[in-house]
Enzyme design. Structure first.
Site, PDB file in Angstrom:
ATOM      1  N   HIS A 113      -3.884   8.813 -16.567  1.00 50.06           N
ATOM      2  CA  HIS A 113      -3.036   9.513 -17.535  1.00 50.06           C
ATOM      3  C   HIS A 113      -1.752  10.063 -16.883  1.00 50.06           C
ATOM      4  O   HIS A 113      -0.641   9.693 -17.248  1.00 50.06           O
ATOM      5  CB  HIS A 113      -3.795  10.690 -18.154  1.00 50.06           C
ATOM      6  CG  HIS A 113      -5.118  10.328 -18.749  1.00 50.06           C
ATOM      7  ND1 HIS A 113      -5.237   9.568 -19.884  1.00 50.06           N
ATOM      8  CD2 HIS A 113      -6.393  10.637 -18.364  1.00 50.06           C
ATOM      9  CE1 HIS A 113      -6.514   9.439 -20.192  1.00 50.06           C
ATOM     10  NE2 HIS A 113      -7.239  10.065 -19.289  1.00 50.06           N
ATOM     11  N   ASP A 135      -1.944  20.847 -14.272  1.00 48.09           N
ATOM     12  CA  ASP A 135      -3.204  21.596 -14.197  1.00 48.09           C
ATOM     13  C   ASP A 135      -4.106  20.892 -13.180  1.00 48.09           C
ATOM     14  O   ASP A 135      -5.119  20.327 -13.520  1.00 48.09           O
ATOM     15  CB  ASP A 135      -3.873  21.699 -15.585  1.00 48.09           C
ATOM     16  CG  ASP A 135      -4.080  20.356 -16.269  1.00 48.09           C
ATOM     17  OD1 ASP A 135      -3.352  19.394 -15.953  1.00 48.09           O
ATOM     18  OD2 ASP A 135      -4.992  20.258 -17.118  1.00 48.09           O
TER      19      ASP A 135
HETATM   20  C1  BDR Z   1      -5.119  14.783 -19.707  1.00 47.78           C
HETATM   21  O1  BDR Z   1      -6.092  15.843 -19.697  1.00 47.78           O
HETATM   22  C2  BDR Z   1      -6.441  16.164 -18.374  1.00 47.78           C
HETATM   23  O2  BDR Z   1      -7.821  16.147 -18.228  1.00 47.78           O
HETATM   24  C3  BDR Z   1      -5.805  15.141 -17.485  1.00 47.78           C
HETATM   25  O3  BDR Z   1      -5.371  15.722 -16.270  1.00 47.78           O
HETATM   26  C4  BDR Z   1      -4.648  14.621 -18.296  1.00 47.78           C
HETATM   27  O4  BDR Z   1      -3.493  15.386 -18.087  1.00 47.78           O
HETATM   28  C5  BDR Z   1      -5.746  13.547 -20.321  1.00 47.78           C
HETATM   29  O5  BDR Z   1      -6.167  13.778 -21.613  1.00 47.78           O
HETATM   30 CA    CA Z   2      -3.380  16.974 -16.256  1.00 45.13          CA
END
Ligand code: BDR
Ligand code: CA
Length: 322
Positions: free
Chosen positions: A247, A16
């Site tokens: 992340h 995303d």
């Molecule tokens: C996840 O949520 C999104 O905001 C980031 O891209 C990551 O995949 C972290 O909680």
């Molecule tokens: Ca993400």
């Protein structure tokens, strides 16, 4: 990136895009272990169509116009797209930075169609890395329940095992945005590596890293430095200073072997898809904690709780090549 003489693993990325998704994409492009054969977008940080546009723009900057990009699900399985996370990832998903438009069109097939096609073309070899809500994967499973038999492994950035959530006290964003999809994906019969907040909050990029990206003198890295600016600001509230959690790139690095889990028990994981305060929680059975976290017989999901090395230096080394 593939190197002569090295056989890279075909890899489909579902994302995303998204600031840290952009880092994961760049990391994979710079990794000789991975052959990025397709990218599917899903609504999460931004809507699925804009996420695909961002992905095309980043691929163009990296000199990879050959990678197909397909638009995926706009809405979660239940309910509607919530408008994304503009205060975290910007109104356009890439920190409100206007990337040079790629001039490319998205693929004529959907993300689900792309994933299913790639699973046949690379049957038994395809690695799937999912760093957004799991809507596309759930829809692919519904369309073809035999999909897991053709996928080598699935690595998911998502969830919180022994760590608090980041959008509710117990839920992490990717799972919280589509708990029904996550529940279906984690119940299916494939080898899953879950990369939760327990490990993705461990390493960060600092301002010195962002400066190095800005000054890299390469085609993509300086743009990543620009894109990170807003995300650095967001982390003042959560981590106390301007910096960036990592992340999605950690999931990419674990999937391709750049970072190795040192504690990752295979345990049952179920997702709370009820309407109560636990909605979106990844309930991991870690009752083996005081016995050294033995694997639970029959469990297919390994939950990463520790890794061998910090991601930051490894990630930076690769990002600076692009
Ligand atoms: C996840 O949520 C999104 O905001 C980031 O891209 C990551 O995949 C972290 O909680
Ligand atoms: Ca993400």
């Amino acid at each position: 990136m593939t190197l002569p003489g090295l056989s890279a693993t075909p890899l489909y990325l579902d994302c995303d895009t998204g600031v840290d998704d952009s880092l994961a994409l760049a990391y994979l492009l710079a990794s000789p272990e991975a052959d990025l054969v397709g990218v599917g977008s899903v609504s999460g940080n931004i809507d699925a169509r804009q996420g695909a546009v961002n992905t095309l723009d980043l691929l163009a900057l990296a000199g990879r116009p050959d990678v197909p990009v397909a638009v995926g699900a706009h809405d979660p399985l239940a309910g509607s797209y919530d408008g994304g996370a503009p205060s975290v990832h910007g109104r356009n998903g890439v920190g409100d930075v206007a990337l040079p438009p790629s001039g490319r069109e998205v693929a004529g097939e959907s993300a689900v169609e792309l994933l299913l096609r790639l699973s046949h073309e690379h049957s038994g070899a395809l690695r799937v890395v999912a760093v957004g809500p799991l809507t596309n994967l759930a829809l692919a499973l519904r369309a073809d329940p035999t999909l897991p038999a053709r996928v080598r492994d699935l690595t998911i950035m998502g969830g919180a095992a022994l760590h608090p959530g980041n959008v509710t006290p117990v839920a992490e964003a990717n799972i919280a945005k589509d708990p029904e999809a996550a529940a279906e994906v984690l119940a299916a019969d494939w080898d899953v590596t879950l990369v939760p907040l327990d490990v993705t909050m461990a390493d960060v990029l600092e301002e010195s890293d962002r400066k190095a990206l800005l000054e890299a003198g390469t085609a993509l890295a300086p743009w990543l430095g620009e894109v990170l600016d807003l995300y650095f600001g967001f982390h003042v509230d959560t981590l106390g200073r301007r910096c960036s959690a990592l992340h999605d790139p950690l999931a990419a690095a674990i999937a391709t072997g750049g970072v190795t889990p040192t504690l990752a028990p295979r345990v049952p994981v179920v997702v709370d898809a009820t309407a109560g305060p636990g909605r979106g929680q990844t309930v991991c059975d870690l009752r083996g904690r005081y016995a050294g976290y033995p694997d639970v017989p029959g469990a297919r999901t390994r939950v990463v709780l520790a890794t061998d090395a910090p991601l930051t230096p490894h990630l930076m080394e690769r990002l600076l090549t692009l």
